[in-house]
Design a protein around this motif. Sequence first.
Motif, PDB file in Angstrom:
ATOM      1  N   SER A  30       0.872  -1.170   0.000  1.00 50.92           N
ATOM      2  CA  SER A  30       0.000   0.000   0.000  1.00 50.92           C
ATOM      3  C   SER A  30       0.907   1.218   0.000  1.00 50.92           C
ATOM      4  O   SER A  30       1.340   1.683   1.055  1.00 50.92           O
ATOM      5  CB  SER A  30      -0.925  -0.015   1.211  1.00 50.92           C
ATOM      6  N   ALA A  32       1.913   4.920  -0.327  1.00 48.44           N
ATOM      7  CA  ALA A  32       1.363   6.261  -0.200  1.00 48.44           C
ATOM      8  C   ALA A  32       1.962   7.207  -1.228  1.00 48.44           C
ATOM      9  O   ALA A  32       1.251   7.941  -1.907  1.00 48.44           O
ATOM     10  CB  ALA A  32       1.588   6.790   1.205  1.00 48.44           C
ATOM     11  N   THR A  33       3.278   7.217  -1.322  1.00 48.91           N
ATOM     12  CA  THR A  33       3.971   8.055  -2.284  1.00 48.91           C
ATOM     13  C   THR A  33       5.188   7.321  -2.816  1.00 48.91           C
ATOM     14  O   THR A  33       5.776   6.481  -2.140  1.00 48.91           O
ATOM     15  CB  THR A  33       4.433   9.391  -1.681  1.00 48.91           C
ATOM     16  N   THR A  52       1.877  10.773  -5.644  1.00 51.63           N
ATOM     17  CA  THR A  52       1.121  10.144  -4.577  1.00 51.63           C
ATOM     18  C   THR A  52       0.186   9.085  -5.136  1.00 51.63           C
ATOM     19  O   THR A  52      -0.004   8.957  -6.348  1.00 51.63           O
ATOM     20  CB  THR A  52       0.301  11.168  -3.788  1.00 51.63           C
ATOM     21  N   SER A  53      -0.436   8.349  -4.229  1.00 55.69           N
ATOM     22  CA  SER A  53      -1.385   7.317  -4.637  1.00 55.69           C
ATOM     23  C   SER A  53      -2.612   7.901  -5.322  1.00 55.69           C
ATOM     24  O   SER A  53      -3.304   7.188  -6.055  1.00 55.69           O
ATOM     25  CB  SER A  53      -1.811   6.490  -3.427  1.00 55.69           C
ATOM     26  N   THR A  54      -2.887   9.175  -5.089  1.00 57.40           N
ATOM     27  CA  THR A  54      -4.015   9.838  -5.725  1.00 57.40           C
ATOM     28  C   THR A  54      -3.630  10.578  -6.998  1.00 57.40           C
ATOM     29  O   THR A  54      -4.474  11.215  -7.624  1.00 57.40           O
ATOM     30  CB  THR A  54      -4.696  10.818  -4.760  1.00 57.40           C
ATOM     31  N   GLY A  55      -2.359  10.516  -7.371  1.00 49.99           N
ATOM     32  CA  GLY A  55      -1.918  11.107  -8.613  1.00 49.99           C
ATOM     33  C   GLY A  55      -1.336  12.498  -8.520  1.00 49.99           C
ATOM     34  O   GLY A  55      -1.000  13.092  -9.552  1.00 49.99           O
ATOM     35  N   SER A  56      -1.219  13.036  -7.327  1.00 49.94           N
ATOM     36  CA  SER A  56      -0.619  14.352  -7.175  1.00 49.94           C
ATOM     37  C   SER A  56       0.873  14.281  -7.440  1.00 49.94           C
ATOM     38  O   SER A  56       1.558  13.399  -6.929  1.00 49.94           O
ATOM     39  CB  SER A  56      -0.871  14.901  -5.774  1.00 49.94           C
ATOM     40  N   LYS A  75       0.738  -0.162  -9.828  1.00 47.38           N
ATOM     41  CA  LYS A  75       1.257   1.039  -9.180  1.00 47.38           C
ATOM     42  C   LYS A  75       2.533   0.810  -8.401  1.00 47.38           C
ATOM     43  O   LYS A  75       3.069   1.743  -7.813  1.00 47.38           O
ATOM     44  CB  LYS A  75       0.174   1.666  -8.306  1.00 47.38           C
ATOM     45  N   ARG A 100       2.440   2.639   3.294  1.00 57.76           N
ATOM     46  CA  ARG A 100       1.535   2.924   4.400  1.00 57.76           C
ATOM     47  C   ARG A 100       1.371   1.717   5.317  1.00 57.76           C
ATOM     48  O   ARG A 100       1.193   0.591   4.854  1.00 57.76           O
ATOM     49  CB  ARG A 100       0.176   3.355   3.855  1.00 57.76           C
TER      50      ARG A 100
END
Length: 121
Positions: A30, A32-33, A52-56, A75, A100
């Motif tokens: 998992s 996170a970044t 990041t995991s959200t694409g940032s 990923k 994480r």
Amino acid sequence: QVQLVESGGGLVQPGGSLRLSCVSSGGGLSIATMGWFRQAPGKQRELVATITSTGSINYADSVKGRFTISRGNAKTIMYLQMNSLQPEDTAVYYCNSNVRRAWDGGVDAYWGQGTQVTVSA
């Protein structure tokens, strides 16, 4: 155990391109970044780019417009596409993964072995 395996470094002429890759393994990750850092001779290690995991995505000012960080469909794979390379990009490039922890929300940091990128005519 989480391991990071990097590839893609080498010698390239100014203006050339390289693509670095980093593969995380260890099962059930998992992340996170993930990010790329580099350390040039006589310099401190510096951030190149993170995702990041959200694409940032965040880039160092020195590489904006030239480098692109991305993650694969799996990923656990990360890339750094480097275009318009210049001598000042010469450094050892390191892959970083922050994984994480489920029980407390914290992260454990892991690092690759580093790969040499040399930009020279």
